[in-house]
Structure formats: structure tokens, C-alpha cells
Design an enzyme around this catalytic site. Structure first.
Site, PDB file in Angstrom:
ATOM      1  N   GLU A 198       0.808  -1.228   0.000  1.00  0.00           N
ATOM      2  CA  GLU A 198       0.000   0.000   0.000  1.00  0.00           C
ATOM      3  C   GLU A 198       0.838   1.273   0.000  1.00  0.00           C
ATOM      4  O   GLU A 198       0.423   2.304   0.537  1.00  0.00           O
ATOM      5  CB  GLU A 198      -0.981  -0.014   1.176  1.00  0.00           C
ATOM      6  N   GLU A 274      -5.595  -8.158  -0.968  1.00  0.00           N
ATOM      7  CA  GLU A 274      -5.976  -7.975   0.430  1.00  0.00           C
ATOM      8  C   GLU A 274      -7.405  -7.472   0.452  1.00  0.00           C
ATOM      9  O   GLU A 274      -7.746  -6.507  -0.228  1.00  0.00           O
ATOM     10  CB  GLU A 274      -5.054  -7.005   1.160  1.00  0.00           C
TER      11      GLU A 274
END
Length: 684
Positions: A198, A274
Site C-alpha cells: 500500500e 488484500e
């Protein structure tokens, strides 16, 4: 009781029907006549025109961070039971993929995970617990797919900057060493490697990583990028042919079941690498069920990976109970097999990576969805879900309102699938507590008239799996011990000569890394717990400026914390013990409580927060570096006291917020320091 079958189960036996002729004793109970008035839709499942995308598996993440911290402390047989529910084929969740954090010493949501290279010349492939977890997963399922992804990186890689791409070759070397160490020390083959969770990617770094993997003979290891949003990685692949060649999978996080045009045009495999991240209640289970189907239907995603695997961290840390199951009490042995385990089983027990989706998948007319997969060898699995909006909201992203209503659904098998004559039926009902039923096997569905058709009556919050496979099983163990709070009298002398893990039980590092340590010359304090970082990591979250490890019960109010401490850094060094620490994880910088500090310059402080912004008391203390001291902190009601080597140093200090929290130990900065003979006596 004359009939012990659950009422919900009795009702569902009447929900599956077929018009096929056959043995009356073996077909499902026909629907009541009134059910014929329910609106219905017709759906064709056909392989005549070829198949859809290859299925890559369902998995979960351990890490990001420290989400499996408490699992390793569980006594047997409970630890093995938990692992069976997660990984054992045809037993529980039966996961196809395990994704782990490559520990980088930084705070990555619920704690820090240690790096295999704290310093440039340091290598240790036995730190932490992810190696152990991968081996346990492989014991149960030798075919499980293993993935590694960094969240944070040790500070030395940044060369003075909080950025892992300062030296691309050095960072690639660091990651490849982790892959090689997994094989050399643990005989683990890593299948996929990620870039930086991320956070921004660097196209040149990805190319360098591929080059170094190939140089080390790791051509089989595939690269997934970028574990963030669909963009800009998707457009970058279209614009950079060299980058396109080295990226195998585009992995996006929390995509809301949708992808983007550039990702589809890339021709790459698309994964939700995810997802979930929702409390494992029945609403969380509904979220998981909906996205497992609709990530493929809406977004062509062929793998979905849940964060997180098992909620094995203190519940009051961020995202408590956001695992597929909960195991947060090693001191009692208690764990909870939550409903997402059985939602997973509806897909994982009846498919395998390498199967293919049919092209004929989609949404039901009255809400819900269906997918179908085949191994190309005559086996078929159909998964149907009718999750209502109310009972399937994930934590993110926002879910627009939709409606699901009572309906009939008629499915017709065509092509080679028409030869199928029987389907095993597995059923789950979520929603209200009175209705819940998890992973129940119903009567076999027979298709004997040659039409290949069958009809299901569907209500809200249901999951059906219909499959040719007969290997499904709802595994079980005797109930685990009852839930108990953390012991109010707890001590640890860290006297472990050959520890199985690098960290002491129940301590949850929130900034810094605390490891077992052996002093060769100090017999009185031969075995200790040592804070081992002397440099701030390349952070993923807002790590504190002071290191800290918490332990205990967040509901503790009155407590006495005692610990022997050893400052290693002359003049500027310092250590603390603390009580009523109210925050951790990504919120650790703003943690408050009662913090009792001593410093090598001969001073002490008592602060209301980890950052030291609010001072309750301060003064002189007979303290220097390179000597052992015993600190005692007592908190009762609105007052606290502190002792140094058994003598009162300060007392009757009025303390206010917070009223409860964990005990803790830590250091003033990223510095070496040791702790021994920790003990706490507390009350809730």
C-alpha cells in the site's frame, strides 16, 4: 427430544428440489406448492463455448502486522487445532494461499514484526513466527501457495532516508535473501513476492528484483504488484513493455468487487490481494461470502486474500477480531471458530488453484450471485450466495444499497456438464442468531431425467455449494477451554536458554523489537529481553519515537509493574515501565497512560503519554548506564508512585486519564536496552 435436527436444517431440506425421476428415498424433499408462486429466474451453466479465467485460490494474510503474535504461545493441543481449522484440507477454511509479512522492524497495524536483517551485516532466519507458520501450513497442505510482502524495511536500507528505493540493488538483495533463507533454513519455496504494501512502487526496482531473482535461480518466483490500488500500476504496465514482462499478477486491495479498464486490458491475472478486514461476526461472514463470488463476477479477480488469517492479537488493538477466526487467549487456550471459516469452506473445500471458472457466472434476478468452476475432468462446483446488504457490509469500501428477496432459481447444466447425475449440497444460513446454520451437508441432489435442471428456493443470507466432489467435511474438535482474562499476577524472568521463538510470550511490540538475549559475562542477568533496534525503520505507519512493548489486559485499572532494567547507551539513554497504556498499533504515537522513565544522565520523569508531552513529575535519580536497576510503578485510583531499587523515588502523583490499559516496557529512543524479571500484579 424426538427430533434433534435443527429447525433451520429441517427447513432447508425442503428448499432444494428437482423434477428428475429417481429413487424417492434419495432425492431432496419437494417444495411446498405455495413456493411455486415465488418469482424465479433461469440460469444456464455451460462449458460448450470454452471456460473463463483460471482460478488461483483463496487465502489469508498473516502479518501487516503482528496479527499472529499470540498464536505461537498457545498450548497444545489447542494450537494445532487452530492451525487445522485454517489449513487442513477438507476440514475447515482449507486455505489455498498463505501470505505473510516480510518483517521489517516497523509498526504495520497491530505491532512490529522483526526483520531477518536488522543491520546490514546481520542475518537471522529464525526471528518472529512467520517461518514457523508457513511450515505449519505446509505440514497440513503441501500444495499451499506461499507469498511474501514487505510492509516496512529496516532503516539501514534507506541510507538516511525513509525510502526503500534509495539503492534498488540493495533492497532487491534484502528481499531475495529472505526468499533464499526461507528455502535454505526452512525448506520453504516462496511462490509470489510483492513490492511494498500500500505504498508507492518503483518500476525500476521491480525490474531489478526480477533480475536478481533470476540471477539467484529463482525463476519460479512470480512478482505481484503493487498491493495498493489498481492504478497507477495498471497503466504503467500498458506503457512500459519491460515492466509488463516482469509483473505476473496485478494485486489490488479492497477493490469493492470491481476492477478498472486498464487492468483488464493488461492481460494479467487480477487478484484482490488484500480484502475483508472486517470483524468476524456474521456480518463479516456475509461480507466474505459476497466478495468471494463477486470479486470474480464483477471484477475478473481470480484470487481473494483476507486480512487477516487469525485474530491472534490483543482485541483492543486496531481492527480487533478481524481475522477468519479468533485466537487471542493463549493463557486460557480459548479460541473461537468464527463463521468466516465456514464461509471459506464453501469455496476452498470444493475447488483448487488450477480449476477454471465457467463463462456462465453472474447475478441472480432477485439479488445474490452464483459462480461455477470445473477442473476440466468432469468435476463441477457451484457456489451461490444471497447476502443481504445489511448482513454483508465490509469495513471498506462503501457498499451501495441493494435488495435481496425470496426467489426460485432454476439452473440447467449444458455441454459436458449435462452428464453429471448427482451433486452434493452444502448449506449455510447467516443473518439472525435464531436462523444461523454453518456448513451443513444436505441430501444429495440427483439429476436422473437427463434434463440437467434443478431448482433452488433461495432466501436472504444463504450460501449453497453444489458439487460433484464428495470429500467435503465439517471438521471439529471438542470445545476449547472457556474464555478467561489475562492473569492478574504475571511474571517472566526470560530464562530461556534455547527459545523456540525470538520474542517472549504475550509481549506485543508496538515500536521497536524486543528479543531474547544472552549475556555471556553477567551471571545474575544471563538471560534477558533486549530492545535490539538502534535506528528508526523505514516506516509503514506512524511509529513512535520511543520503543514500546505492551502486555496484559486492557481493562486493568490498579496495578503494580516491576522490572529490572539496563540502559546500554551512556548519557542520552533511557528506559521506562508503564501502566494503563491505552493505545497501540497504528495509534501508538498517541498512547497515554502512566510512564515511569529513568535516564543515563541521572534523572527521572513521570509522564502521561508515550511522547512525553505531559509531565506529572521529574527530578534527580541515582542512575547511570551499564548498571542494573529495579523499577517499580504502582497505580491505584487517581494516584501513582515509583520506586528505584526498592526505595520510593516519587509518590502521591495524581494521574487522570486513562482509567485502564496494558502494562508496558520500552526505551527512550531507538537504542539498545535490556529488561529482566518482569512482573505485574493488577486488578480489572
Amino acid at each position: 427430544m424426538a427430533n434433534s435436527q435443527p429447525k433451520a436444517s429441517q427447513q432447508r431440506q425442503a428448499k432444494v428440489m428437482t423434477a428428475a425421476a429417481g429413487s424417492a428415498s434419495r432425492v431432496a424433499v419437494p417444495l411446498l406448492l405455495c413456493a411455486l408462486l415465488v418469482p424465479g429466474g433461469a440460469y444456464v451453466l455451460d462449458d460448450s463455448d470454452g471456460l473463463g479465467r483460471e482460478f488461483d485460490g483463496i487465502g489469508a494474510v498473516s502479518g501487516g502486522g503482528a496479527t499472529s503474535r499470540l498464536l505461537v504461545n498457545y498450548p497444545e493441543p489447542y494450537r494445532s487445532e487452530i492451525l487445522d481449522y485454517l489449513f487442513k484440507p477438507n476440514f475447515g477454511a482449507s486455505l489455498h494461499i498463505l501470505k505473510v509479512e516480510i518483517g521489517g522492524d516497523g509498526q504495520t497495524t497491530d505491532g512490529t514484526e522483526p526483520s531477518h536483517m536488522h543491520y546490514e551485516l546481520d542475518e537471522n532466519y529464525f526471528r518472529g513466527y512467520e517461518w514457523w507458520l508457513m511450515k505449519e501450513a505446509k505440514k497440513r497442505n503441501p500444495d499451499i501457495i506461499l507469498m511474501g510482502l514487505p510492509w516496512s524495511f529496516p532503516g539501514w536500507l534507506g541510507k538516511g532516508f525513509s525510502w526503500p528505493y534509495v539503492n534498488l540493488q540493495l533492497t532487491a538483495y534484502y528481499v531475495v535473501r529472505w526468499i533464499l533463507g526461507a528455502k535454505h533454513y526452512h525448506d520453504l519455496d516462496i511462490d509470489y513476492i510483492g513490492i511494498w504494501n500500500e505504498r508507492p512502487f518503483d518500476a525500476n526496482y521491480i525490474k531489478e528484483l526480477r533480475k536478481m531473482l533470476d540471477y539467484q535461480g529463482l525463476q519460479r518466483v512470480r512478482i505481484i504488484a503493487s498491493d495498493n490500488l489498481w492504478e497507477p500500476i495498471s497503466s504503467s504496465l500498458l506503457l512500459d513493455q519491460e515492466l509488463w514482462k516482469v509483473v505476473d499478477v496485478i494485486g489490488a486491495h479492497y477493490p469493492g468487487t470491481y476492477t478498472v479498464w486498464n487492468a483488464k486490458m493488461s492481460g494479467k491475472k487480477l487478484w484482490s490481494s488484500e480484502d475483508f478486514s472486517t470483524i468476524n461476526s456474521n456480518v463479516g461472514a456475509g461480507c466474505w461470502s459476497r466478495i468471494l463470488n463477486q470479486n470474480y463476477i464483477n471484477g475478473n479477480m481470480t484470487s481473494t486474500i483476507a486480512w487477516n488469517l487469525v485474530a491472534s492479537y490483543y482485541e483492543e488493538l486496531p481492527y480487533g477480531r478481524s481475522g477468519l477466526m479468533t485466537a487471542q487467549e493463549p493463557w486460557s487456550g480459548h479460541y473461537v471458530v468464527a463463521s468466516p471459516i465456514w464461509v471459506s469452506a464453501h469455496t476452498t473445500q470444493f475447488t483448487q488453484p488450477g480449476w477454471y471458472y465457467l463463462k456462465t457466472v453472474g447475478h441472480l434476478e432477485k439479488g445474490g450471485s452464483y459462480v461455477a468452476l470445473t477442473d476440466g475432468l468432469g468435476n463441477l462446483t457451484i457456489i451461490i450466495e444471497t447476502m443481504s446488504h445489511q448482513h454483508s457490509m465490509c469495513i471498506r469500501p462503501y457498499l451501495p444499497y441493494y435488495n435481496v428477496s425470496h426467489q426460485l432459481a432454476t439452473f440447467t447444466l449444458k455441454g459436458s456438464l449435462r452428464e453429471i447425475q448427482e451433486l452434493q449440497v452444502w448449506y449455510t444460513k447467516l443473518g439472525t442468531p435464531q436462523q444461523r446454520l454453518h456448513f451443513k451437508q444436505l441430501d444429495t441432489l440427483w439429476l436422473l431425467d437427463g434434463s440437467g435442471s434443478f431448482t433452488l428456493e433461495l432466501e436472504e443470507d444463504e450460501i449453497f455449494t453444489l458439487t460433484t466432489l464428495t470429500t467435503g467435511r465439517k471438521g471439529s474438535y471438542p470445545p476449547p477451554p472457556s474464555s478467561k482474562p489475562f492473569p492478574t499476577n504475571y511474571k517472566d524472568d526470560f530464562n530461556v536458554e534455547y527459545p523456540l521463538f525470538s520474542e517472549a510470550p504475550n509481549f506485543a511490540d508496538q515500536t521497536g523489537v524486543f528479543e531474547y538475549y544472552m549475556n555471556n559475562e553477567d551471571r545474575e542477568h544471563r538471560f534477558t529481553l533486549r530492545q535490539v533496534l538502534n535506528q528508526r525503520p523505514i516506516t509503514w505507519a506512524a511509529d513512535a519515537s520511543s520503543t514500546i512493548s505492551v502486555i496484559g489486559d486492557h481493562h486493568w485499572t490498579n496495578m503494580t509493574v516491576q522490572c529490572d532494567v539496563y540502559i546500554e547507551t551512556p548519557r542520552s539513554g533511557g528506559v521506562f515501565i508503564a501502566g494503563r497504556v491505552n493505545k497501540g498499533g497504528i495509534l501508538i504515537r498517541s498512547a497515554t497512560g502512566v510512564f515511569f522513565w529513568i535516564f543515563a544522565n541521572g534523572s527521572y520523569r513521570v509522564t502521561a503519554d508515550l511522547g512525553g508531552w505531559i509531565t506529572y513529575a521529574s527530578g534527580h535519580a541515582d542512575v547511570t548506564a551499564k548498571r542494573w536497576y529495579t523499577l517499580t510503578l504502582g497505580i491505584k485510583g487517581y494516584f501513582a508512585f515509583g520506586m528505584l531499587n526498592g526505595t520510593i523515588l516519587w509518590k502521591n502523583v495524581r494521574v487522570k486519564y486513562p482509567g485502564h490499559g496494558w502494562a508496558a516496557i520500552g526505551t527512550h529512543t531507538f537504542e539498545f536496552a535490556q529488561f529482566d524479571n518482569f512482573r505485574v500484579e493488577a486488578a480489572r
